[in-house]
Write an enzyme that holds these catalytic residues in place. Structure first.
Site, short mmCIF file in Angstrom:
data_model
loop_
_atom_site.label_atom_id
_atom_site.label_comp_id
_atom_site.label_asym_id
_atom_site.label_seq_id
_atom_site.Cartn_x
_atom_site.Cartn_y
_atom_site.Cartn_z
N PRO A 158 2.06 14.84 8.55
CA PRO A 158 2.04 13.83 9.63
C PRO A 158 2.56 14.39 10.96
CG PRO A 158 4.00 13.53 8.30
CD PRO A 158 3.29 14.75 7.75
N GLU A 186 -3.77 15.45 13.69
CA GLU A 186 -4.58 15.65 14.89
C GLU A 186 -3.80 15.29 16.16
OE1 GLU A 186 -4.95 13.50 12.51
OE2 GLU A 186 -5.44 11.48 13.27
N GLY A 236 2.63 11.49 4.19
CA GLY A 236 2.00 10.49 5.07
C GLY A 236 2.35 9.10 4.59
N SER A 237 1.60 8.15 5.07
CA SER A 237 1.89 6.76 4.71
C SER A 237 1.46 6.47 3.27
CB SER A 237 1.15 5.82 5.66
OG SER A 237 -0.23 6.03 5.51
N THR A 238 2.03 5.43 2.71
CA THR A 238 1.67 5.05 1.33
C THR A 238 0.18 4.67 1.27
OG1 THR A 238 3.93 4.39 0.94
CG2 THR A 238 2.30 3.49 -0.56
N GLY A 241 -1.71 7.74 1.01
CA GLY A 241 -1.49 8.26 -0.34
C GLY A 241 -2.44 7.60 -1.33
N GLU A 258 4.35 12.70 -0.68
CA GLU A 258 5.59 12.29 -0.01
C GLU A 258 5.19 11.16 0.94
OE1 GLU A 258 8.48 13.56 -0.80
OE2 GLU A 258 7.70 15.15 -2.07
N CYS A 292 10.57 8.75 7.76
CA CYS A 292 10.41 8.07 6.46
C CYS A 292 11.76 7.71 5.84
CB CYS A 292 9.63 8.97 5.51
SG CYS A 292 10.36 10.61 5.36
N ILE A 395 9.47 0.04 9.77
CA ILE A 395 9.39 -0.31 11.20
C ILE A 395 8.81 0.85 12.00
CG2 ILE A 395 10.71 -1.05 13.21
CD1 ILE A 395 12.84 -2.11 11.19
P1 NAD Z 1 -0.67 8.93 8.03
O1 NAD Z 1 -0.74 8.63 6.58
O2 NAD Z 1 -1.49 8.12 8.95
O3 NAD Z 1 -1.08 10.44 8.31
C1 NAD Z 1 -0.48 11.51 7.63
C2 NAD Z 1 -1.48 12.64 7.52
O4 NAD Z 1 -2.54 12.18 6.68
C3 NAD Z 1 -2.13 13.02 8.85
O5 NAD Z 1 -2.38 14.39 8.88
C4 NAD Z 1 -3.44 12.25 8.82
O6 NAD Z 1 -4.44 12.82 9.62
C5 NAD Z 1 -3.77 12.34 7.35
N1 NAD Z 1 -4.71 11.34 6.86
C6 NAD Z 1 -5.00 10.13 7.38
N2 NAD Z 1 -5.97 9.54 6.64
C7 NAD Z 1 -6.29 10.39 5.64
C8 NAD Z 1 -7.19 10.37 4.55
N3 NAD Z 1 -8.02 9.34 4.37
N4 NAD Z 1 -7.22 11.42 3.71
C9 NAD Z 1 -6.40 12.47 3.89
N5 NAD Z 1 -5.54 12.56 4.91
C10 NAD Z 1 -5.47 11.54 5.77
O7 NAD Z 1 0.85 8.90 8.40
P2 NAD Z 1 1.50 9.16 9.81
O8 NAD Z 1 1.33 7.93 10.63
O9 NAD Z 1 1.00 10.44 10.39
O10 NAD Z 1 3.03 9.39 9.38
C11 NAD Z 1 3.86 8.35 9.12
C12 NAD Z 1 3.95 8.04 7.65
O11 NAD Z 1 4.32 9.22 6.93
C13 NAD Z 1 5.04 7.05 7.37
O12 NAD Z 1 4.63 6.14 6.40
C14 NAD Z 1 6.18 7.91 6.85
O13 NAD Z 1 7.12 7.23 6.06
C15 NAD Z 1 5.44 8.94 6.09
N6 NAD Z 1 6.28 10.12 5.93
C16 NAD Z 1 6.79 10.40 4.69
C17 NAD Z 1 7.63 11.49 4.52
C18 NAD Z 1 8.19 11.84 3.17
O14 NAD Z 1 8.73 12.95 3.03
N7 NAD Z 1 8.09 10.97 2.19
C19 NAD Z 1 7.94 12.30 5.61
C20 NAD Z 1 7.42 11.98 6.86
C21 NAD Z 1 6.57 10.89 7.00
#
Ligand code: NAD
Length: 497
Positions: A158, A186, A236-238, A241, A258, A292, A395
């Site tokens: 992310p 991106e 990334g976000s749940t 995931g 994660e 996160c 949030i």
């Molecule tokens: P996001 O899920 O939108 O994006 C994360 C990554 O996934 C980006 O590179 C994005 O381009 C990619 N992505 C988006 N759609 C995808 C798909 N369909 N298939 C594969 N990849 C895809 O999250 P974000 O807004 O960039 O980051 C914030 C989120 O990440 C929050 O929910 C945060 O809690 C979580 N996060 C978790 C941790 C952890 O260690 N658990 C650490 C940092 C952030």
């Protein structure tokens, strides 16, 4: 050329794809990388398209066998050299990071150090994985149990820690003997490309690390559609995931996820508020609350709430919010205007349902240069209830919702009443009680009187919907290994019975 591109150039990187150790144009759409503090474009990057991923996976596959054959110690030397180079270029990297991500320069420099600590750690761990001989129940035979590299891996990260999230995965995967195709966000591709340049300078063979900034769905589809990707590691976000889990059903790579958090911050009745408040503020303002593991829900005993609000309000008045490149900022902007709108809607929803804003800091407004930036004023809210979206959702902004409780049992039950289970915090003087509460909280990591317990040395991962798998520690490397068992005859000297 923008200042940021000049810095990138100094690092040896270009705003492009890094494939086979060289820079090339992507075949996807052009993405405008903007400084969130000004709203101005700092770079334009032609992102990767599906064909670029196929080519990058080909290259990673070709490099795989040679990299896996290198002794772990030799792989580790290269990783440790990356750590040294990160430290040497700390300032330039931090400035690139601040320009594309927005966090204050001191926090960006801290992220560079944190990233370097993973290259150092896994550079050392690289020589350690050992197999074992296991007795066989049949005479004359034995089992050899060997950890082997999983193969080519896909890494998706992310924008909130665009360097460190990549470093955690890359260092572990490469230490394990895998080659990697990394898709950074991106929104923040530049510092990732800077890391690619340093990895090359450290002597990483071409093709071992391929870096392809791309839109999420493009990268996600390319990495899950290709059977050669044997581990897919996503931060990334749940919601993302869940999408990746569904898409992975085709070829069943191992998944390391994660995901999002909703961390409770439990203040116990005997807590020293003078010690708690500065740590709570540092935790909340790190990366503007876009973390996160940030404190998403503050549980405070009813009787302590007035004292907590008074201390928070006093500290809030002195916070400095603004362009992260200016020295001494406590927080910068959020990643973009849409992020501000999302946080605003959560706060307005809570206020219209009975909560109130008891502290707010609008210091960013004192500088006209911040007018084009995506700033959100840090706020403290009281009168918040567990059923409000403000506390049910992440949030991802500098907002502290206070939830009062009357007994500790109740606070623990409510703290656990979420699908997330990533991080939690407990503050109190009686360590027996604080540790009992820590044991009862459903989270992958708990800080007892500590706001930032994450380190390269320990495994970090979520429970429940916050993910599966680990980063850091010995466990981080195992995410990228398979175990292979060979059942074979015990070697014999001919003629000996
Ligand atoms: P996001 O899920 O939108 O994006 C994360 C990554 O996934 C980006 O590179 C994005 O381009 C990619 N992505 C988006 N759609 C995808 C798909 N369909 N298939 C594969 N990849 C895809 O999250 P974000 O807004 O960039 O980051 C914030 C989120 O990440 C929050 O929910 C945060 O809690 C979580 N996060 C978790 C941790 C952890 O260690 N658990 C650490 C940092 C952030």
């Amino acid at each position: 050329m923008s200042e940021t591109l000049l810095l990138l150039d100094r690092l040896g990187a270009r705003p492009a794809l890094f494939v086979g150790g060289a820079w090339c144009e992507g075949h996807g759409e052009a993405a405008s990388v903007r400084n969130p503090a000004t709203g101005l474009e700092i770079a334009s990057v032609r992102l990767a398209g599906p064909g670029d991923f196929a080519g990058a996976i080909d290259g990673a596959q070709s490099a795989q066998a040679g990299w896996a054959r290198e002794p772990g110690a030799a792989r580790g030397e290269i990783l440790k050299r990356v750590a040294v180079l990160l430290a040497a270029r700390r300032h330039d990297l931090a400035e690139v990071l601040t320009c594309e991500q927005g966090k204050p320069l001191s926090q960006a420099a801290g992220e560079v150090d944190y990233a370097a600590s993973f290259f150092q750690w896994f550079g050392e761990e690289s020589r350690r994985p050992a197999g074992r001989l296991q007795p066989h129940p049949l005479r004359g035979r034995e089992y050899r149990v060997k950890p082997v590299p999983a193969g080519v891996v896909g890494l998706v990260t992310p924008w909130n820690f665009p360097l460190a999230q990549g470093a955690k995965k890359i260092a572990a995967a490469l230490a394990a003997g895998c080659t990697a195709v990394w898709k950074p966000s991106e929104l923040t591709p530049l510092v990732a490309l800077g890391l690619a340049a340093l990895a090359k300078e450290a002597g990483l063979p071409d093709g071992v690390l391929q870096v392809l900034p791309a839109l999420g769905p493009v990268g996600g589809e390319a990495l899950t559609a290709d059977p050669r990707i044997r581990v897919l590691s996503l931060t990334g976000s749940t919601q993302t995931g869940r999408t990746v889990v569904r898409a992975s059903a085709r070829h069943l790579p191992r998944l390391s996820l994660e995901l999002g958090g909703n961390a409770p911050f439990v203040i116990l009745p005997d807590a020293d508020l003078d010690a708690v408040v500065p740590e709570l503020i540092k935790l909340k303002l790190l990366c503007g609350g876009q973390v996160c593991v940030t404190a998403n829900r503050v549980f405070v005993p009813q009787a302590l709430e007035p004292a907590l609000i008074s201390r928070l309000s006093a500290a809030w008045a002195g916070l400095r919010i603004g362009n992260g490149l200016a020295g001494g900022m406590d927080a910068g902007p959020l990643i973009h205007a849409a992020a501000c709108e999302r946080v605003r809607a959560l706060v307005e929803g809570a206020v219209s349902a009975g909560a109130s804003v008891v502290a707010e800091n609008r210091s960013h407004e004192s500088d006209a240069g911040n007018a084009g930036g995506s700033f959100y004023p840090p706020q403290v809210l009281r009168g918040v209830r567990d059923d409000m979206p403000l506390v049910r959702e992440e949030i991802f902004g500098p907002v502290l919702p206070l939830l009062t409780y009357s007994d500790v049992e109740d606070a623990v039950r409510r703290a656990n009443a979420t699908e997330a289970g990533l991080a939690a915090y407990v503050y109190g003087r009686d360590l027996s009680l604080a540790n009992a509460v820590a044991d009862a909280l459903e989270a992958g990591i708990v800080g007892v009187n500590e706001w930032r317990p994450l380190r390269a040395e320990i495994p970090f991962g979520g429970t429940k919907a916050s993910g599966q798998g680990w980063e850091g520690g010995e466990e981080g490397l195992r995410e990228f290994q398979e175990l292979k068992v060979i059942s074979s005859p015990v070697p014999q000297i001919p003629g000996r019975s």
